[in-house]
Write an enzyme that holds these catalytic residues in place. Sequence first.
Site, PDB file in Angstrom:
ATOM      1  N   ASN A  40      15.417   5.485  -0.066  1.00 41.39           N
ATOM      2  CA  ASN A  40      14.364   4.168  -0.431  1.00 41.39           C
ATOM      3  C   ASN A  40      13.100   5.208  -1.470  1.00 41.39           C
ATOM      4  O   ASN A  40      13.701   6.414  -1.647  1.00 41.39           O
ATOM      5  CB  ASN A  40      13.302   4.514   0.775  1.00 41.39           C
ATOM      6  CG  ASN A  40      11.882   3.721   0.817  1.00 41.39           C
ATOM      7  OD1 ASN A  40      11.233   3.890  -0.411  1.00 41.39           O
ATOM      8  ND2 ASN A  40      12.129   2.613   2.022  1.00 41.39           N
ATOM      9  N   HIS A  41      13.004   4.993  -2.781  1.00 45.29           N
ATOM     10  CA  HIS A  41      12.436   4.490  -3.927  1.00 45.29           C
ATOM     11  C   HIS A  41      10.482   5.663  -3.790  1.00 45.29           C
ATOM     12  O   HIS A  41      10.731   5.491  -4.527  1.00 45.29           O
ATOM     13  CB  HIS A  41      12.546   3.781  -4.811  1.00 45.29           C
ATOM     14  CG  HIS A  41      13.956   3.046  -4.937  1.00 45.29           C
ATOM     15  ND1 HIS A  41      13.842   1.891  -5.418  1.00 45.29           N
ATOM     16  CD2 HIS A  41      15.365   4.030  -5.185  1.00 45.29           C
ATOM     17  CE1 HIS A  41      14.995   2.068  -5.631  1.00 45.29           C
ATOM     18  NE2 HIS A  41      15.816   2.489  -5.145  1.00 45.29           N
TER      19      HIS A  41
END
Length: 173
Positions: A40-41
Amino acid sequence: MNQLKSMDPIIAPGANILILGSMPGEQSLKRQQYYGNPRNHFWFILDELFQTDISTRNYDDKRQFLKDKKIALWDVIASCERKGSLDSAIRDEKMNDIRTLLKNYPTIQWVGLNGTKAYDSFRKYSKNHTLPALPFKKLPSSSPVPGRNVKTFNEKVESWRELTNYLSMTGEK
């Protein structure tokens, strides 16, 4: 379908910003960590925005970082049914009590919605509940899974920059 329950918010007195997701993915729920999927960013976006290395830290450090920056995290959805982690698979959603959270933390002045599902669910919730007149912004999803509106990492960072722009205006960055 699996019945899922959201996690408690990460919030501290004096929070200025509230970031709302939809419902954490399977890995995040299993770890009981917001944005716990290493792909996940979210934490990488914060690294860029704040010129830090928070993505490499342990979860307690991440939680403290958010509190120090006066950023709160929670989800629009309190519970739902979903197989897998995709927002498109969410069914029978029940909403968190965002109105009470905002009442209990009146210092929150800006709401960011992490992705389309969070945005759509928040709009549905706000039609049925009287909320403070706060600016809210739909942000590109921090999920690494390509969706309808695919953005590069750098495009996501630029869109999320509104968060730090707001903090700069309040003198908090």
